[in-house]
Design a protein around this motif. Structure first.
Motif, PDB file in Angstrom:
ATOM      1  N   LEU A  76      46.446  37.219  31.768  1.00 18.62           N
ATOM      2  CA  LEU A  76      47.578  38.365  31.578  1.00 18.62           C
ATOM      3  C   LEU A  76      47.161  39.574  32.255  1.00 18.62           C
ATOM      4  CD1 LEU A  76      48.359  37.561  27.978  1.00 18.62           C
ATOM      5  CD2 LEU A  76      49.641  36.628  30.063  1.00 18.62           C
ATOM      6  N   CYS A  77      48.221  40.410  32.749  1.00 20.08           N
ATOM      7  CA  CYS A  77      48.008  41.646  33.290  1.00 20.08           C
ATOM      8  C   CYS A  77      47.748  42.629  32.222  1.00 20.08           C
ATOM      9  CB  CYS A  77      49.100  41.827  34.361  1.00 20.08           C
ATOM     10  SG  CYS A  77      49.179  41.016  35.825  1.00 20.08           S
ATOM     11  N   ASP A  78      47.236  43.846  32.577  1.00 20.79           N
ATOM     12  CA  ASP A  78      46.802  44.891  31.687  1.00 20.79           C
ATOM     13  C   ASP A  78      48.263  45.687  31.559  1.00 20.79           C
ATOM     14  OD1 ASP A  78      47.001  46.570  33.718  1.00 20.79           O
ATOM     15  OD2 ASP A  78      45.035  46.756  33.599  1.00 20.79           O
ATOM     16  N   LYS A  79      48.390  46.703  30.905  1.00 21.13           N
ATOM     17  CA  LYS A  79      49.694  47.553  30.633  1.00 21.13           C
ATOM     18  C   LYS A  79      49.939  48.156  31.799  1.00 21.13           C
ATOM     19  CE  LYS A  79      47.050  51.401  28.717  1.00 21.13           C
ATOM     20  NZ  LYS A  79      46.946  52.177  30.014  1.00 21.13           N
ATOM     21  N   ASP A  80      49.085  48.332  32.998  1.00 17.94           N
ATOM     22  CA  ASP A  80      49.568  48.791  34.049  1.00 17.94           C
ATOM     23  C   ASP A  80      49.906  47.872  35.066  1.00 17.94           C
ATOM     24  OD1 ASP A  80      48.881  51.588  33.248  1.00 17.94           O
ATOM     25  OD2 ASP A  80      46.969  51.296  33.591  1.00 17.94           O
ATOM     26  N   GLY A  81      50.007  46.682  34.745  1.00 15.92           N
ATOM     27  CA  GLY A  81      50.247  45.444  35.634  1.00 15.92           C
ATOM     28  C   GLY A  81      49.126  45.047  36.381  1.00 15.92           C
ATOM     29  N   ASN A  82      47.914  45.367  36.351  1.00 11.17           N
ATOM     30  CA  ASN A  82      46.759  45.136  37.093  1.00 11.17           C
ATOM     31  C   ASN A  82      46.155  43.908  36.289  1.00 11.17           C
ATOM     32  OD1 ASN A  82      46.952  47.143  38.990  1.00 11.17           O
ATOM     33  ND2 ASN A  82      45.942  48.470  37.031  1.00 11.17           N
ATOM     34  N   LEU A  83      45.539  42.899  37.184  1.00  6.34           N
ATOM     35  CA  LEU A  83      44.754  41.753  36.651  1.00  6.34           C
ATOM     36  C   LEU A  83      43.322  42.193  36.306  1.00  6.34           C
ATOM     37  CD1 LEU A  83      45.358  38.786  36.286  1.00  6.34           C
ATOM     38  CD2 LEU A  83      44.249  38.442  38.454  1.00  6.34           C
ATOM     39  N   PRO A  84      42.902  41.736  34.990  1.00  6.28           N
ATOM     40  CA  PRO A  84      41.636  42.358  34.798  1.00  6.28           C
ATOM     41  C   PRO A  84      40.493  41.544  35.352  1.00  6.28           C
ATOM     42  CG  PRO A  84      42.414  41.096  32.778  1.00  6.28           C
ATOM     43  CD  PRO A  84      43.735  41.411  33.882  1.00  6.28           C
ATOM     44  N   VAL A  85      39.336  42.154  35.665  1.00  2.00           N
ATOM     45  CA  VAL A  85      38.282  41.297  36.073  1.00  2.00           C
ATOM     46  C   VAL A  85      37.725  40.420  35.001  1.00  2.00           C
ATOM     47  CG1 VAL A  85      35.668  41.617  36.865  1.00  2.00           C
ATOM     48  CG2 VAL A  85      37.726  43.246  37.694  1.00  2.00           C
ATOM     49  N   SER A  86      37.527  39.160  35.295  1.00  2.00           N
ATOM     50  CA  SER A  86      37.244  38.428  34.151  1.00  2.00           C
ATOM     51  C   SER A  86      35.580  37.993  34.243  1.00  2.00           C
ATOM     52  CB  SER A  86      37.896  36.877  34.443  1.00  2.00           C
ATOM     53  OG  SER A  86      37.402  36.214  35.639  1.00  2.00           O
ATOM     54  N   ARG A  87      35.018  38.400  35.286  1.00  2.00           N
ATOM     55  CA  ARG A  87      33.518  38.414  35.370  1.00  2.00           C
ATOM     56  C   ARG A  87      32.921  39.410  36.486  1.00  2.00           C
ATOM     57  NH1 ARG A  87      29.464  36.813  31.746  1.00  2.00           N
ATOM     58  NH2 ARG A  87      30.705  34.937  31.594  1.00  2.00           N
ATOM     59  N   THR A  88      31.842  39.832  36.207  1.00  2.00           N
ATOM     60  CA  THR A  88      31.177  40.814  37.407  1.00  2.00           C
ATOM     61  C   THR A  88      29.902  40.217  37.634  1.00  2.00           C
ATOM     62  OG1 THR A  88      32.535  42.766  36.828  1.00  2.00           O
ATOM     63  CG2 THR A  88      30.779  43.262  37.872  1.00  2.00           C
ATOM     64  N   LEU A  89      29.480  39.857  38.593  1.00  2.00           N
ATOM     65  CA  LEU A  89      28.178  39.639  39.041  1.00  2.00           C
ATOM     66  C   LEU A  89      27.276  40.335  39.779  1.00  2.00           C
ATOM     67  CD1 LEU A  89      29.432  35.920  40.431  1.00  2.00           C
ATOM     68  CD2 LEU A  89      28.662  36.413  38.215  1.00  2.00           C
ATOM     69  N   SER A  90      26.449  40.955  38.813  1.00  2.00           N
ATOM     70  CA  SER A  90      25.674  42.154  39.327  1.00  2.00           C
ATOM     71  C   SER A  90      24.119  41.671  39.406  1.00  2.00           C
ATOM     72  CB  SER A  90      25.785  43.332  38.207  1.00  2.00           C
ATOM     73  OG  SER A  90      26.876  43.699  38.023  1.00  2.00           O
ATOM     74  N   GLY A  91      23.612  42.498  40.482  1.00  2.00           N
ATOM     75  CA  GLY A  91      22.081  42.186  40.783  1.00  2.00           C
ATOM     76  C   GLY A  91      21.801  42.341  42.417  1.00  2.00           C
ATOM     77  N   HIS A  92      22.674  42.633  43.319  1.00  2.00           N
ATOM     78  CA  HIS A  92      22.244  42.534  44.572  1.00  2.00           C
ATOM     79  C   HIS A  92      21.935  44.184  44.837  1.00  2.00           C
ATOM     80  CE1 HIS A  92      22.979  39.118  46.653  1.00  2.00           C
ATOM     81  NE2 HIS A  92      24.008  39.084  46.289  1.00  2.00           N
ATOM     82  N   LYS A  93      21.047  44.722  45.576  1.00  2.00           N
ATOM     83  CA  LYS A  93      20.771  45.811  45.656  1.00  2.00           C
ATOM     84  C   LYS A  93      21.543  46.256  47.010  1.00  2.00           C
ATOM     85  CE  LYS A  93      16.285  45.614  43.601  1.00  2.00           C
ATOM     86  NZ  LYS A  93      15.973  44.155  43.100  1.00  2.00           N
ATOM     87  N   GLY A  94      22.216  45.714  47.680  1.00  2.00           N
ATOM     88  CA  GLY A  94      22.891  46.151  48.739  1.00  2.00           C
ATOM     89  C   GLY A  94      24.531  45.376  48.813  1.00  2.00           C
TER      90      GLY A  94
END
Length: 151
Positions: A76-94
Motif C-alpha cells: 500500500l502507498c503511504d499518505k503521500d502516495g509513495n510506495l515504501p521501500v520494503s528492503r534496503t540492502l546495505s554493505g557496498h562501499k561504492g
C-alpha cells in the motif's frame, strides 16, 4: 532540461517494463498499452540500475547511495502516495551500478558496485550471502559497471 533513462528491465512475461531515470523515479509500465502502473519516488535520485523480480511482484534499484532498494509492487502507498521501500540492502562501499535477481527466485539478488565487488544477497534477511572480488587477490581491480546476465 533533458533527463536520462539509465536502466530498464522486462518482466519474464514481457508484459511490463520498469525504467529508472535521473528524475528520481522508477516507473513501471504496461508494455502493451504504454500506460504507467507505478511511479515510485526513490530515496536517491541518482539511480543507475533496476530489475524486476522473476514473479514480477517486486522491483529493485541501486545507484549513488551505495544501496539496493527493493519495492513490493503489492504494498500500500503511504499518505503521500509513495510506495515504501520494503528492503534496503546495505554493505557496498561504492555506488551500485547493476542488480539482477537470481533466475526463478524472488529471494536472492546480485549487485555490482563501484567498490570492485559483486554481492549475492538474501533479500528475506537483507544479508550478504557471498562477496565476489574486493579484498580477494583474484578480484576485480576496477569498478564493476554492468552485469550482463546469468550463464
Amino acid at each position: 532540461l533533458l533527463l536520462q533513462v539509465y536502466s530498464l528491465d522486462w518482466t519474464s512475461e514481457k508484459n511490463r517494463i520498469v525504467s529508472a531515470s535521473q528524475d528520481g523515479r522508477l516507473i513501471v509500465w504496461n508494455a502493451l498499452t504504454s500506460q504507467k502502473t507505478h511511479a515510485i519516488k526513490l530515496p536517491c535520485a541518482w539511480v543507475m540500475t533496476c530489475a524486476f523480480s522473476p514473479t514480477g511482484q517486486s522491483v529493485a534499484c541501486g545507484g549513488l547511495d551505495s544501496v539496493c532498494s527493493i519495492f513490493n509492487l503489492n504494498s500500500l502507498c503511504d499518505k503521500d502516495g509513495n510506495l515504501p521501500v520494503s528492503r534496503t540492502l546495505s554493505g557496498h562501499k561504492g555506488y551500485v551500478s547493476s542488480c539482477q535477481y537470481v533466475p526463478d527466485e524472488d529471494t536472492h539478488l546480485i549487485t555490482g558496485s563501484g567498490d570492485q565487488t559483486c554481492v549475492l544477497w538474501d533479500i528475506t534477511t537483507g544479508l550478504r550471502t557471498s562477496v565476489f572480488g574486493g579484498e580477494f587477490q583474484s578480484g576485480h581491480t576496477a569498478d564493476v559497471l554492468r552485469y550482463i546476465g546469468w550463464f
